[in-house]
Structures are given as structure tokens and as C-alpha cells.
Scaffold this motif. Structure first.
Motif, mmCIF file in Angstrom:
data_model
loop_
_atom_site.group_PDB
_atom_site.id
_atom_site.type_symbol
_atom_site.label_atom_id
_atom_site.label_comp_id
_atom_site.label_asym_id
_atom_site.label_seq_id
_atom_site.Cartn_x
_atom_site.Cartn_y
_atom_site.Cartn_z
ATOM 1 N N PRO A 93 0.818 -1.224 0.000
ATOM 2 C CA PRO A 93 0.000 0.000 0.000
ATOM 3 C C PRO A 93 0.849 1.270 0.000
ATOM 4 C CG PRO A 93 -0.773 -1.553 1.660
ATOM 5 C CD PRO A 93 0.546 -2.074 1.172
ATOM 6 N N LEU A 94 0.330 2.299 -0.655
ATOM 7 C CA LEU A 94 0.896 3.632 -0.503
ATOM 8 C C LEU A 94 0.616 4.107 0.923
ATOM 9 C CD1 LEU A 94 -0.255 5.198 -3.896
ATOM 10 C CD2 LEU A 94 2.092 4.597 -3.275
ATOM 11 N N PRO A 95 1.361 5.086 1.421
ATOM 12 C CA PRO A 95 1.166 5.515 2.819
ATOM 13 C C PRO A 95 -0.274 5.877 3.157
ATOM 14 C CG PRO A 95 3.170 6.485 1.935
ATOM 15 C CD PRO A 95 2.506 5.775 0.788
ATOM 16 N N PHE A 96 -0.966 6.604 2.278
ATOM 17 C CA PHE A 96 -2.326 7.028 2.601
ATOM 18 C C PHE A 96 -3.284 5.841 2.677
ATOM 19 C CE2 PHE A 96 -3.441 6.333 -1.750
ATOM 20 C CZ PHE A 96 -4.838 6.277 -1.792
ATOM 21 N N GLU A 97 -2.988 4.767 1.940
ATOM 22 C CA GLU A 97 -3.872 3.602 1.978
ATOM 23 C C GLU A 97 -3.890 2.972 3.361
ATOM 24 O OE1 GLU A 97 -4.038 1.194 -1.919
ATOM 25 O OE2 GLU A 97 -1.994 2.032 -1.882
ATOM 26 N N ARG A 98 -2.774 3.034 4.055
ATOM 27 C CA ARG A 98 -2.737 2.537 5.435
ATOM 28 C C ARG A 98 -3.414 3.529 6.381
ATOM 29 N NH1 ARG A 98 2.866 0.555 4.187
ATOM 30 N NH2 ARG A 98 2.749 -1.729 4.166
ATOM 31 N N ALA A 99 -3.053 4.817 6.231
ATOM 32 C CA ALA A 99 -3.586 5.831 7.144
ATOM 33 C C ALA A 99 -5.104 5.959 7.037
ATOM 34 C CB ALA A 99 -2.923 7.180 6.871
ATOM 35 N N CYS A 100 -5.634 5.737 5.829
ATOM 36 C CA CYS A 100 -7.066 5.949 5.573
ATOM 37 C C CYS A 100 -7.823 4.646 5.344
ATOM 38 C CB CYS A 100 -7.249 6.843 4.343
ATOM 39 S SG CYS A 100 -6.465 8.440 4.470
ATOM 40 N N ARG A 106 -14.760 3.442 -1.035
ATOM 41 C CA ARG A 106 -14.327 2.668 -2.202
ATOM 42 C C ARG A 106 -15.391 2.574 -3.278
ATOM 43 N NH1 ARG A 106 -11.640 1.097 2.192
ATOM 44 N NH2 ARG A 106 -9.375 0.771 1.995
ATOM 45 N N THR A 107 -16.576 3.164 -3.045
ATOM 46 C CA THR A 107 -17.552 3.295 -4.132
ATOM 47 C C THR A 107 -17.161 4.447 -5.059
ATOM 48 O OG1 THR A 107 -19.027 4.810 -2.919
ATOM 49 C CG2 THR A 107 -19.386 2.434 -2.629
ATOM 50 N N ILE A 108 -16.327 5.354 -4.574
ATOM 51 C CA ILE A 108 -15.811 6.441 -5.423
ATOM 52 C C ILE A 108 -14.599 5.944 -6.190
ATOM 53 C CG2 ILE A 108 -14.833 8.771 -5.453
ATOM 54 C CD1 ILE A 108 -16.343 9.303 -2.825
ATOM 55 N N ILE A 109 -13.650 5.369 -5.476
ATOM 56 C CA ILE A 109 -12.460 4.811 -6.111
ATOM 57 C C ILE A 109 -11.838 3.817 -5.140
ATOM 58 C CG2 ILE A 109 -10.866 6.588 -5.264
ATOM 59 C CD1 ILE A 109 -9.507 6.450 -8.075
ATOM 60 N N ASN A 110 -11.316 2.746 -5.685
ATOM 61 C CA ASN A 110 -10.621 1.755 -4.867
ATOM 62 C C ASN A 110 -9.185 1.665 -5.365
ATOM 63 O OD1 ASN A 110 -9.623 -0.398 -3.449
ATOM 64 N ND2 ASN A 110 -11.356 -1.760 -3.854
ATOM 65 N N PRO A 111 -8.246 2.295 -4.675
ATOM 66 C CA PRO A 111 -6.860 2.302 -5.159
ATOM 67 C C PRO A 111 -6.287 0.906 -5.367
ATOM 68 C CG PRO A 111 -7.159 3.842 -3.343
ATOM 69 C CD PRO A 111 -8.423 3.047 -3.430
ATOM 70 N N ALA A 112 -6.724 -0.052 -4.571
ATOM 71 C CA ALA A 112 -6.175 -1.406 -4.667
ATOM 72 C C ALA A 112 -6.499 -2.075 -5.995
ATOM 73 C CB ALA A 112 -6.691 -2.264 -3.512
ATOM 74 N N PRO A 115 -4.394 0.016 -11.747
ATOM 75 C CA PRO A 115 -3.024 -0.367 -12.138
ATOM 76 C C PRO A 115 -2.022 0.368 -11.258
ATOM 77 C CG PRO A 115 -4.351 0.210 -14.070
ATOM 78 C CD PRO A 115 -5.144 0.624 -12.867
ATOM 79 N N ARG A 116 -1.247 -0.376 -10.503
ATOM 80 C CA ARG A 116 -0.433 0.239 -9.458
ATOM 81 C C ARG A 116 0.666 1.149 -10.016
ATOM 82 N NH1 ARG A 116 -2.750 0.289 -4.711
ATOM 83 N NH2 ARG A 116 -0.733 0.310 -3.658
ATOM 84 N N GLU A 117 1.120 0.860 -11.233
ATOM 85 C CA GLU A 117 2.159 1.712 -11.820
ATOM 86 C C GLU A 117 1.603 3.052 -12.288
ATOM 87 O OE1 GLU A 117 0.379 -0.602 -15.222
ATOM 88 O OE2 GLU A 117 0.949 -1.000 -13.120
ATOM 89 N N ARG A 118 0.278 3.218 -12.237
ATOM 90 C CA ARG A 118 -0.341 4.443 -12.730
ATOM 91 C C ARG A 118 -0.965 5.279 -11.611
ATOM 92 N NH1 ARG A 118 0.153 4.202 -18.113
ATOM 93 N NH2 ARG A 118 -1.042 6.116 -18.383
ATOM 94 N N ILE A 119 -0.635 4.942 -10.365
ATOM 95 C CA ILE A 119 -1.078 5.754 -9.232
ATOM 96 C C ILE A 119 0.137 6.160 -8.401
ATOM 97 C CG2 ILE A 119 -3.316 4.585 -9.174
ATOM 98 C CD1 ILE A 119 -2.378 3.204 -6.575
#
Length: 251
Positions: A93-100, A106-112, A115-119
Motif C-alpha cells: 500500500p501507498l502511505p495514505f492507503e494505510r492511514a485511511c 471505495r464506491t468512489i475509487i478503490n486504489p487497490a 493499475p499500481r504503476e499508474r497511481i
């Protein structure tokens, strides 16, 4: 004529500042020393380090932006970083994914599921005290934007320092093929940036992280495509300087 239309933002920026992608050890050192001054010494967010350099495990897969003055001393002003997905294991996870983790909608957006190379994530935005404290003011923050930073119709001004640092991160993200930037913002930041035609979308509830912070996202190409005409001269200056940083490194 609006208060900002009285300003030529590109000219105003290059009169006082320069911005670089910090791609060598010398510039990295300046970034880490700014962060130590702001996050460790001024605000006490991190412990004092013996070498006076604030670093963490995410710096190894980040690109840093460094803002300096254009005078001969090139005095350091502020910095920010773009944290990429860890190339050794992009599922980390990126840092914010842990903090938040419990605050994201996740109905707006689910970072997980992206494509991880594009975030990527914008973090460690820091401005040295001399450039962020207003006369007679004791309140400190790493960096923020307020209504009074835009001045008045009679005496307009512009918050070059935080805005150019954010623009630097957008330029870095675009160069690395990043579509979506995530950021923990102060509650009013989205409204302030909306004045500039930069849309920051809230993607969850507030959390306590060095003050109240809102998980948000920036669509990189949307910002570039829909930037207000007024902002484009500043964007062109920042983009050209970030590009020059990479070109110099490639020579």
C-alpha cells in the motif's frame, strides 16, 4: 477583471523562484534538510535526527520536487514528493492507503484495484518557516493556502509556493505515466484550488493525521486539460523546469 487576472503568473514565478525535480544526491540532501527543519524542528511531527535529514522508507521509490529562490544563493524554499508504488512489490500500500484504510469510500475509487504503476501519492509538502509564516502570526503548518493569500481586488497576490509545488508534482506524475495522484489535504484545500480550476476530489471521511486531513485524489490529465487560462503560464514555467531537470540528468 478578477483579482487574479491582474497577475501574470508565469512572469511572477520566474522572477522569484525555480523548481527542480531532485534527481541527484545534492538536491536530495536539500529536500531532506527542509523536511527536517519543518517536520522535526518546527512542528515536532518527527523526531530530531542527528544528521538533520528527515527521511523514511518511501523515499527510495519517490521523486522529489525542490523549490528555491532564483537569486545567486538559490536558497531552499520548500519541497514535496511523489511516492510511486514500490517497484519491488507494487501491491504494497501507498502511505495514505494505510492511514485511511477505514475512511476511504471505495464506491468512489478503490486504489487497490487500479493499475499500481499508474497511481502515486503526494506527501511531505513542506515550506520553510520564513516563507510560510505571515507577519505577526504564530500559527504554523507544513504548508497551506488561505483566502487571504489571494489578496484583494485592489492588491491581488498569489500563493506561488504551495501552488507551484503541487504543479511540480503533477508534472512529475505526468512524466512517469501516473494517472491518479492521491493526497491527504487540509479540509479547505479543495475549495482554494477550485478557484484556480484544479479539481481535487474527496474520496473519504476525515482522519486525524497531524491535524484533520481529507483523503482526496487528483486526475492528472484532467487537471492539465482543464486548467484555467490564467494558470497556464505558471504551469508552462513549472513543466519546463521539471523537464529541464530530467534532460540535464540524461545528458
Amino acid at each position: 477583471m478578477s483579482l487574479l487576472e491582474n497577475l501574470h503568473l508565469g512572469h511572477g514565478f520566474r522572477k522569484y523562484f525555480r523548481i527542480d525535480a531532485a534527481l541527484d544526491e545534492t538536491l536530495h540532501d536539500e529536500v531532506f534538510r527542509i523536511r527536517h527543519e519543518v517536520y522535526c524542528e518546527d512542528l515536532g511531527f518527527e523526531p530530531i535526527r542527528e544528521d538533520r535529514r528527515e527521511t523514511d522508507e518511501h523515499d527510495a521509490h519517490s521523486v522529489h520536487c525542490l523549490l528555491r529562490t532564483v537569486d545567486p544563493a538559490h536558497r531552499p524554499v520548500g519541497c514535496a514528493r511523489v511516492v510511486m508504488a514500490n517497484p519491488a512489490d507494487r501491491s504494497i500500500p501507498l502511505p495514505f492507503e494505510r492511514a485511511c484504510a477505514h475512511a476511504l469510500d471505495r464506491t468512489i475509487i478503490n486504489p487497490a484495484k487500479l493499475p499500481r504503476e499508474r497511481i502515486a501519492e503526494v506527501s511531505r509538502l513542506a515550506v520553510r518557516k520564513a516563507y510560510r509564516r505571515r507577519k505577526g502570526e504564530e500559527r504554523l503548518s507544513a504548508s497551506d493556502v488561505r483566502d487571504e493569500d489571494f489578496g484583494t481586488a485592489e492588491q491581488p497576490r498569489f500563493p506561488y509556493i504551495p501552488v507551484s509545488l503541487y504543479m511540480g508534482t503533477i508534472a512529475v506524475a505526468a512524466r512517469h505515466g501516473v494517472d491518479t495522484l492521491f493526497v491527504l489535504t487540509e479540509p479547505r484545500l479543495a475549495a482554494h484550488f477550485a478557484k484556480l480550476g484544479v479539481r481535487i476530489t474527496r474520496i473519504g471521511g476525515p482522519i486525524e493525521h497531524r491535524g484533520t486531513r481529507i483523503p482526496s485524489m487528483i486526475d492528472v490529465q484532467d487537471v492539465i486539460a482543464n486548467m484555467r487560462t490564467l494558470m497556464k503560464p505558471l504551469w508552462r514555467e513549472v513543466l519546463a523546469e521539471i523537464d529541464r531537470s530530467y534532460e540535464s540528468q540524461e545528458r
